[in-house]
Scaffold this motif. Structure first.
Motif, PDB file in Angstrom:
ATOM      1  N   SER A  14     -55.891  24.683  61.245  1.00 13.94           N
ATOM      2  CA  SER A  14     -55.427  25.175  59.950  1.00 13.94           C
ATOM      3  C   SER A  14     -54.834  24.006  59.178  1.00 13.94           C
ATOM      4  N   THR A  15     -54.859  24.119  57.865  1.00 11.65           N
ATOM      5  CA  THR A  15     -54.229  23.096  57.024  1.00 11.65           C
ATOM      6  C   THR A  15     -52.727  23.302  56.918  1.00 11.65           C
ATOM      7  N   GLY A  16     -52.251  24.500  57.270  1.00 13.12           N
ATOM      8  CA  GLY A  16     -50.870  24.881  56.972  1.00 13.12           C
ATOM      9  C   GLY A  16     -50.788  25.256  55.497  1.00 13.12           C
ATOM     10  N   TRP A  17     -49.787  26.048  55.144  1.00 10.68           N
ATOM     11  CA  TRP A  17     -49.604  26.453  53.750  1.00 10.68           C
ATOM     12  C   TRP A  17     -49.168  25.247  52.930  1.00 10.68           C
ATOM     13  N   HIS A  18     -49.779  25.078  51.764  1.00  8.76           N
ATOM     14  CA  HIS A  18     -49.478  23.929  50.920  1.00  8.76           C
ATOM     15  C   HIS A  18     -49.972  24.186  49.498  1.00  8.76           C
ATOM     16  N   TYR A  19     -49.590  23.276  48.620  1.00 11.06           N
ATOM     17  CA  TYR A  19     -50.181  23.233  47.275  1.00 11.06           C
ATOM     18  C   TYR A  19     -50.428  21.778  46.936  1.00 11.06           C
ATOM     19  N   HIS A  20     -51.141  21.552  45.853  1.00 11.01           N
ATOM     20  CA  HIS A  20     -51.481  20.194  45.417  1.00 11.01           C
ATOM     21  C   HIS A  20     -50.840  19.916  44.055  1.00 11.01           C
ATOM     22  N   PRO A  21     -50.216  18.746  43.879  1.00 13.30           N
ATOM     23  CA  PRO A  21     -49.638  18.380  42.582  1.00 13.30           C
ATOM     24  C   PRO A  21     -50.691  18.145  41.489  1.00 13.30           C
ATOM     25  N   GLY A  22     -51.937  17.899  41.900  1.00 16.54           N
ATOM     26  CA  GLY A  22     -53.044  17.710  40.965  1.00 16.54           C
ATOM     27  C   GLY A  22     -54.256  18.498  41.437  1.00 16.54           C
ATOM     28  N   ARG A  23     -55.197  18.688  40.551  1.00 19.66           N
ATOM     29  CA  ARG A  23     -56.428  19.420  40.870  1.00 19.66           C
ATOM     30  C   ARG A  23     -57.178  18.740  42.020  1.00 19.66           C
ATOM     31  N   VAL A  24     -57.848  19.567  42.841  1.00 15.84           N
ATOM     32  CA  VAL A  24     -58.665  19.047  43.933  1.00 15.84           C
ATOM     33  C   VAL A  24     -60.038  19.711  43.852  1.00 15.84           C
ATOM     34  N   ASP A  25     -61.083  18.896  43.838  1.00 16.58           N
ATOM     35  CA  ASP A  25     -62.461  19.377  43.891  1.00 16.58           C
ATOM     36  C   ASP A  25     -62.964  19.131  45.303  1.00 16.58           C
ATOM     37  N   VAL A  26     -63.536  20.155  45.937  1.00 15.49           N
ATOM     38  CA  VAL A  26     -63.910  20.088  47.345  1.00 15.49           C
ATOM     39  C   VAL A  26     -65.374  20.483  47.519  1.00 15.49           C
ATOM     40  N   VAL A  27     -66.055  19.763  48.420  1.00 15.95           N
ATOM     41  CA  VAL A  27     -67.399  20.125  48.857  1.00 15.95           C
ATOM     42  C   VAL A  27     -67.316  20.357  50.359  1.00 15.95           C
ATOM     43  N   VAL A  28     -67.842  21.496  50.808  1.00 12.19           N
ATOM     44  CA  VAL A  28     -67.900  21.787  52.238  1.00 12.19           C
ATOM     45  C   VAL A  28     -69.189  21.182  52.768  1.00 12.19           C
ATOM     46  N   LEU A  29     -69.060  20.196  53.655  1.00 16.00           N
ATOM     47  CA  LEU A  29     -70.241  19.529  54.216  1.00 16.00           C
ATOM     48  C   LEU A  29     -70.765  20.240  55.456  1.00 16.00           C
ATOM     49  N   ALA A  30     -69.858  20.842  56.246  1.00 19.84           N
ATOM     50  CA  ALA A  30     -70.268  21.504  57.489  1.00 19.84           C
ATOM     51  C   ALA A  30     -69.263  22.591  57.831  1.00 19.84           C
ATOM     52  N   GLY A  31     -69.723  23.608  58.538  1.00 21.42           N
ATOM     53  CA  GLY A  31     -68.842  24.667  59.011  1.00 21.42           C
ATOM     54  C   GLY A  31     -68.533  25.694  57.934  1.00 21.42           C
ATOM     55  N   THR A  32     -67.554  26.548  58.252  1.00 21.12           N
ATOM     56  CA  THR A  32     -67.124  27.609  57.349  1.00 21.12           C
ATOM     57  C   THR A  32     -65.614  27.552  57.194  1.00 21.12           C
ATOM     58  N   LEU A  33     -65.143  27.377  55.977  1.00 26.22           N
ATOM     59  CA  LEU A  33     -63.720  27.305  55.656  1.00 26.22           C
ATOM     60  C   LEU A  33     -63.268  28.648  55.108  1.00 26.22           C
ATOM     61  N   THR A  34     -62.206  29.192  55.687  1.00 25.98           N
ATOM     62  CA  THR A  34     -61.617  30.430  55.198  1.00 25.98           C
ATOM     63  C   THR A  34     -60.253  30.105  54.610  1.00 25.98           C
ATOM     64  N   ARG A  35     -60.074  30.406  53.321  1.00 26.48           N
ATOM     65  CA  ARG A  35     -58.796  30.125  52.656  1.00 26.48           C
ATOM     66  C   ARG A  35     -58.124  31.427  52.246  1.00 26.48           C
ATOM     67  N   THR A  36     -56.821  31.496  52.463  1.00 26.21           N
ATOM     68  CA  THR A  36     -56.000  32.566  51.921  1.00 26.21           C
ATOM     69  C   THR A  36     -55.254  31.959  50.748  1.00 26.21           C
ATOM     70  N   LEU A  37     -55.371  32.587  49.592  1.00 31.56           N
ATOM     71  CA  LEU A  37     -54.835  32.034  48.353  1.00 31.56           C
ATOM     72  C   LEU A  37     -53.484  32.650  48.002  1.00 31.56           C
ATOM     73  N   HIS A  38     -52.852  32.077  47.000  1.00 32.08           N
ATOM     74  CA  HIS A  38     -51.516  32.457  46.545  1.00 32.08           C
ATOM     75  C   HIS A  38     -51.358  33.935  46.230  1.00 32.08           C
ATOM     76  N   ASP A  39     -52.442  34.584  45.846  1.00 31.66           N
ATOM     77  CA  ASP A  39     -52.370  35.992  45.465  1.00 31.66           C
ATOM     78  C   ASP A  39     -52.874  36.925  46.563  1.00 31.66           C
ATOM     79  N   GLY A  40     -53.098  36.373  47.761  1.00 28.86           N
ATOM     80  CA  GLY A  40     -53.537  37.180  48.888  1.00 28.86           C
ATOM     81  C   GLY A  40     -55.040  37.287  49.058  1.00 28.86           C
ATOM     82  N   ARG A  41     -55.786  36.817  48.054  1.00 31.53           N
ATOM     83  CA  ARG A  41     -57.246  36.845  48.197  1.00 31.53           C
ATOM     84  C   ARG A  41     -57.674  35.913  49.320  1.00 31.53           C
ATOM     85  N   VAL A  42     -58.766  36.270  49.981  1.00 29.71           N
ATOM     86  CA  VAL A  42     -59.350  35.420  51.013  1.00 29.71           C
ATOM     87  C   VAL A  42     -60.716  34.984  50.507  1.00 29.71           C
ATOM     88  N   GLU A  43     -60.965  33.670  50.532  1.00 21.86           N
ATOM     89  CA  GLU A  43     -62.255  33.130  50.114  1.00 21.86           C
ATOM     90  C   GLU A  43     -62.879  32.390  51.284  1.00 21.86           C
TER      91      GLU A  43
END
Length: 104
Positions: A14-43
């Motif tokens: 896990s990444t642990g709960w965090h936020y970023h001071p600036g925008r982050v653009d991400v590309v998933v190269l391999a595997g499946t990432l599950t994120r729980t967001l600030h509003d409870g949504r899971v992506e």
């Protein structure tokens, strides 16, 4: 100036709960990432998917690798000068997700 990093989350990591001071653009190269967001949504994002993580403490989130293969990400951070790429935060009270490894 943007910073580009390759991030690998092993199975169960896990990444642990965090936020970023600036925008982050991400590309998933391999595997499946599950994120729980600030509003409870899971992506769920799979290899080939792109995602954006918005800046600021209002956008806390956690990423998990629930799979059996590593999740490999390429992240482009727009970090303000002198600020960290990520800021660790406590697990939100509403979340049932545990905090794993802390963010880089």
């Amino acid at each position: 100036m943007p910073v580009v990093r390759t991030i690998t989350l092993g199975p169960g990591d896990s990444t642990g709960w965090h936020y970023h001071p600036g925008r982050v653009d991400v590309v998933v190269l391999a595997g499946t990432l599950t994120r729980t967001l600030h509003d409870g949504r899971v992506e769920v994002s799979r290899a080939g998917d792109c995602l954006v993580e918005h800046a600021g403490p209002g956008y806390v989130h956690v990423g998990h690798n629930h799979g059996s293969v590593p999740v490999v990400l390429v992240a482009r951070y727009e970090a303000p000068a002198g600020r960290p790429l990520a800021v660790c935060v406590p697990v939100p009270g509403w979340s049932r997700s545990g905090a794993g490894r802390r963010a880089d």
